[in-house]
Write an enzyme that holds these catalytic residues in place. Structure first.
Site, PDB file in Angstrom:
ATOM      1  CB  CYS A   2      -0.886   0.041   1.239  1.00  0.00           C
ATOM      2  SG  CYS A   2      -1.925  -1.387   1.408  1.00  0.00           S
ATOM      3  NE  ARG A  28       5.256   1.426  -1.297  1.00  0.00           N
ATOM      4  CZ  ARG A  28       5.915   1.655  -0.166  1.00  0.00           C
ATOM      5  NH1 ARG A  28       7.004   2.364  -0.185  1.00  0.00           N
ATOM      6  NH2 ARG A  28       5.491   1.183   0.965  1.00  0.00           N
ATOM      7  CD1 TRP A  73       0.076  -6.088  -3.111  1.00  0.00           C
ATOM      8  CD2 TRP A  73      -0.049  -6.739  -0.971  1.00  0.00           C
ATOM      9  NE1 TRP A  73       0.567  -7.366  -3.028  1.00  0.00           N
ATOM     10  CE2 TRP A  73       0.503  -7.797  -1.728  1.00  0.00           C
ATOM     11  CE3 TRP A  73      -0.220  -6.933   0.407  1.00  0.00           C
ATOM     12  CZ2 TRP A  73       0.893  -9.009  -1.161  1.00  0.00           C
ATOM     13  CZ3 TRP A  73       0.155  -8.137   0.968  1.00  0.00           C
ATOM     14  CH2 TRP A  73       0.707  -9.165   0.178  1.00  0.00           C
ATOM     15  CG  ASN A  97       0.186   2.357   3.589  1.00  0.00           C
ATOM     16  OD1 ASN A  97      -0.845   2.376   2.929  1.00  0.00           O
ATOM     17  ND2 ASN A  97       1.339   2.813   3.140  1.00  0.00           N
ATOM     18  N   GLY A  98      -0.844  -0.836   6.598  1.00  0.00           N
ATOM     19  CA  GLY A  98      -0.609  -1.643   7.790  1.00  0.00           C
ATOM     20  C   GLY A  98      -1.764  -2.588   8.043  1.00  0.00           C
ATOM     21  CD  GLU A 471      17.340 -14.101  -5.951  1.00  0.00           C
ATOM     22  OE1 GLU A 471      16.728 -14.505  -4.934  1.00  0.00           O
ATOM     23  OE2 GLU A 471      17.044 -13.044  -6.528  1.00  0.00           O
ATOM     24  CE  LYS A 475      14.411 -12.299  -8.817  1.00  0.00           C
ATOM     25  NZ  LYS A 475      14.896 -11.783  -7.604  1.00  0.00           N
ATOM     26  CD  GLU A 478      10.587 -12.379  -7.722  1.00  0.00           C
ATOM     27  OE1 GLU A 478       9.957 -11.740  -6.890  1.00  0.00           O
ATOM     28  OE2 GLU A 478      11.820 -12.413  -7.767  1.00  0.00           O
ATOM     29  CG  HIS A 494      16.673 -38.261  -0.044  1.00  0.00           C
ATOM     30  ND1 HIS A 494      16.951 -39.515   0.441  1.00  0.00           N
ATOM     31  CD2 HIS A 494      17.869 -37.708  -0.353  1.00  0.00           C
ATOM     32  CE1 HIS A 494      18.264 -39.698   0.461  1.00  0.00           C
ATOM     33  NE2 HIS A 494      18.846 -38.614  -0.028  1.00  0.00           N
ATOM     34  CE  LYS A 592      12.149  -3.279  -5.592  1.00  0.00           C
ATOM     35  NZ  LYS A 592      12.890  -4.472  -6.035  1.00  0.00           N
TER      36      LYS A 592
HETATM   37  C1  F6R Z   1      12.242 -11.046  -4.846  1.00  0.00           C
HETATM   38  C2  F6R Z   1      12.184  -9.929  -3.929  1.00  0.00           C
HETATM   39  C3  F6R Z   1      11.749 -10.175  -2.532  1.00  0.00           C
HETATM   40  C4  F6R Z   1      12.542  -9.279  -1.568  1.00  0.00           C
HETATM   41  C5  F6R Z   1      11.958  -9.407  -0.148  1.00  0.00           C
HETATM   42  C6  F6R Z   1      12.734  -8.556   0.842  1.00  0.00           C
HETATM   43  O1  F6R Z   1      12.700 -10.646  -6.100  1.00  0.00           O
HETATM   44  O2  F6R Z   1      12.467  -8.822  -4.298  1.00  0.00           O
HETATM   45  O3  F6R Z   1      11.854 -11.511  -2.184  1.00  0.00           O
HETATM   46  O4  F6R Z   1      13.882  -9.659  -1.607  1.00  0.00           O
HETATM   47  O5  F6R Z   1      10.628  -9.001  -0.148  1.00  0.00           O
HETATM   48  O6  F6R Z   1      12.668  -7.219   0.498  1.00  0.00           O
HETATM   49  P1  F6R Z   1      13.733  -6.190   1.040  1.00  0.00           P
HETATM   50  O7  F6R Z   1      15.041  -6.544   0.435  1.00  0.00           O
HETATM   51  O8  F6R Z   1      13.230  -4.854   0.577  1.00  0.00           O
HETATM   52  O9  F6R Z   1      13.761  -6.320   2.528  1.00  0.00           O
END
Ligand code: F6R
Length: 597
Positions: A2, A28, A73, A97-98, A471, A475, A478, A494, A592
């Site tokens: 949000c 975001r 969001w 927000n929250g 990772e 990637k 997502e 396993h 984000k």
């Molecule tokens: C994946 C991604 C998320 C962030 C996670 C932590 O591409 O971006 O998994 O890494 O939400 O976010 P930050 O780094 O902002 O604490």
């Protein structure tokens, strides 16, 4: 997640400032949006589900001095126009927000008093609670103080009431909120980026603050100090567009050579001085790295680097677990939190837990004005510039780079021998160019076209290669919405190997020479079960009957090899998502900056 924008200023600017501010927060992640403003003693609320363009179609550029805006969001109740903000109850209009954790209990209490609710949200309950408190106290500050006492959870609110024209209130706890000002205007935002094109004069609100904004007047009711502390916003982290790239993610992937260069260049020029500037780690016998998502994955790489090269035990913890568990640390423990945004609720709570117990904390953080950056004992900035694509790439790489430097500093503290470090630094120096060349030569488009229609894709690796696979898998899933799992190569048989079918794509990373042979036998096992095997490696692999495709990454010092290894996976995920027609920069359901737990 949000976003909030509030404005009190010039008639003709209000609506466009709200919309521009919300646009700056789009990256975001959100699923609906809305604005509210006061006009001729009436409140107008306009909301829309989906992208901001939908809202813009409904909004008229009317003259008004006061307005609030929100991108939502969804947490409580589905993404629909009714549930989107602003919410109203009685005389109160607000955005939030929250999460209000005790909203059910408060809702029942308010229903008994005759309040009726139109939405499924916790926010509408907060609006009703403040309205009820205003009715009995006849004073907005008193009403907000009562709300502060009774609302449990996290919040940043921008609020106005029908009884006080041209007056905006705000209140915050555990969700970021900043004020901004010019000579004739006042701003509110959950992220300075929303207002950075209008003002650079910013005041970060402290926990528990209540603020009243009137024409050219700010009244701050805080627990400790009542004067706002204004700072000049560092504009380094502001969005400067896609720069000709089709997506922010692609631009950010290609910015990675510069990101590494920015971090390491000072160390190449004057290593003695730069290593001295890093915190002194010599007193720590244990390190705990705490983070979420990709930042957690960098922690896994950091653990491998520090344990392998500096022999200090490292625990890596998911922040949402760490904050609630019994943690074993003492004065000889360093807690490192890793965060691009610096606002991730669980990471922030973990940092606060360690701070409260007087344990030393270090934050690796990109947004240096963020709460995490402000609250950690030490900070190492990622210097990655603003990262707009929801899927992190360049911030992840900057985090790996900083973990490499921390490892070198630990080595230096142990041996006091700069001579040992210099050859490593010269290998480091070559990384930006190696990444540039790698990006130029990668044939990921071709591989993407062969596998993008599959529903399941697996990643295999051992040791540090496994950490990178985690990772790589995140990637891919997502942004392309393909189900994918990363497995420690020896673990697959396993259970999970039962999912391997004819042509299931399996990407294996083989760069850790110490266990290369072992990984190769695991690849043979999946190949024997029909997998379409793609091997990513920096090695010349002799016998290749176990792979259908290759991706070659250049070699470097083993300490820095992970930094190169992630690059093809980032680009491959991008190409696959592109072929599947996904909204790459704003993947569905994701945010984000994850400011709720
Ligand atoms: C994946 C991604 C998320 C962030 C996670 C932590 O591409 O971006 O998994 O890494 O939400 O976010 P930050 O780094 O902002 O604490």
């Amino acid at each position: 997640m949000c976003g909030i924008v509030g404005y009190l200023g010039k008639q003709e600017k209000t609506i466009s400032i709200l919309i521009t501010g919300l646009k700056a927060l789009e990256y975001r992640g959100y699923d609906s949006a809305g604005i509210a403003y006061q006009k001729n003693n009436k409140i107008k609320v306009i909301k829309s589900v989906g992208r901001l363009e939908q809202l813009e179609k409904k909004v008229k550029l009317e003259n008004t001095v006061l307005g609030i805006g929100h991108t939502r969001w969804a947490t409580h109740g589905k993404a629909c126009t009714t549930n989107s903000h602003p919410h109203q109850s009685g005389n109160i209009t607000l955005v939030h927000n929250g999460i209000i954790e005790n909203y059910i209990e408060l809702k029942q209490m308010l229903e008994k008093k005759g309040y009726q609710f139109q939405t499924e949200t916790d926010t509408e309950v907060a609006a009703a609670f403040i309205d009820d408190a205003l009715k009995s106290s006849k004073n907005m500050i008193k009403a907000l103080k009562k709300a502060k006492e009774k609302l449990k959870g996290s919040y940043a609110f921008a609020i106005f009431n029908d009884l006080e024209p041209d007056t905006l209130y705000a209140m915050k706890k555990e969700s970021p909120l900043v004020l901004g000002k010019t000579e004739e205007e006042l701003f509110l935002a959950s992220d300075p980026m929303a207002i950075s094109s209008y003002t650079k004069e910013i005041c970060y609100l402290n926990e528990g603050s209540i603020v009243k904004l009137e024409k050219n007047k700010v009244t701050l009711i805080e627990e400790k100090d009542t004067r706002p502390i204004w700072k000049t916003l560092n504009i380094e982290n502001c969005n400067n567009g896609k720069n000709g790239y089709a997506h922010y993610m692609l631009k950010e992937i290609y910015e990675q050579p510069d990101v590494i260069y920015n971090i390491i260049n000072p160390f190449l020029k004057d290593p003695e001085m730069e290593f001295k500037k890093l915190p002194n780690f010599s007193k720590y016998k244990k390190i705990q790295i705490v983070a979420c998502g990709s930042a957690y994955h960098t922690g896994l790489v950091g653990k491998w680097m520090i344990e392998t090269y500096a022999s200090i035990p490292v625990e890596v913890e998911i922040a949402s677990e760490y904050r609630y568990k019994k943690v074993f640390y003492d004065k000889k423990t360093l807690v490192i939190v890793v965060s691009q945004s610096g606002e991730t609720a669980d990471t922030l709570a973990s940092l606060r837990k360690a701070n409260k117990d007087h344990i030393d904390t270090l934050a690796l953080v990109n947004v240096i004005t963020s709460t995490i950056a402000r609250e950690a004992k030490y900070i190492l900035p990622l210097k990655a510039g603003s990262e707009i694509a929801v899927a992190t790439t360049k911030a992840y790489l900057a985090q790996l780079t900083l973990f490499s430097l921390i490892t070198l500093k630990l080595k230096l503290e142990q041996s006091s021998n700069m001579e040992e470090i210099i050859p490593l630094l010269s290998a480091f120096q070559k990384l930006p160019l190696k990444i540039k060349k790698l990006l130029e030569n990668l044939k990921t488009k071709d591989i993407a076209s062969k596998i993008y229609k599959h529903n399941d894709i697996f990643f295999l690796g051992r040791s540090i290669d496994y950490a990178i696979c985690m990772e790589a898998s995140l990637k891919l899933k997502e942004i392309s919405y393909i189900h994918s799992e990363a497995y420690a190569a020896g673990e697959l048989k396993h259970g999970t190997i039962s999912l391997i079918e004819e042509k299931t794509p399996v990407l294996s990373l083989v760069t850790d020479t110490s266990i290369q042979e072992k990984t190769i036998s695991n690849i043979k096992e999946v190949k024997a079960r029909g997998a379409y095997s793609i091997v990513v490696t920096n090695q010349k692999l002799e016998e290749c009957d176990y792979c259908d495709d290759f991706i070659i990454v250049p070699s470097t010092e083993p300490l820095f090899q992970p930094i190169l290894n992630i690059i093809p996976f980032q680009l491959l995920a991008y190409e696959i998502a592109l072929l599947r027609g996904c909204d790459i920069d704003k993947p569905k359901n994701l945010a984000k900056s994850v400011t709720v737990e």
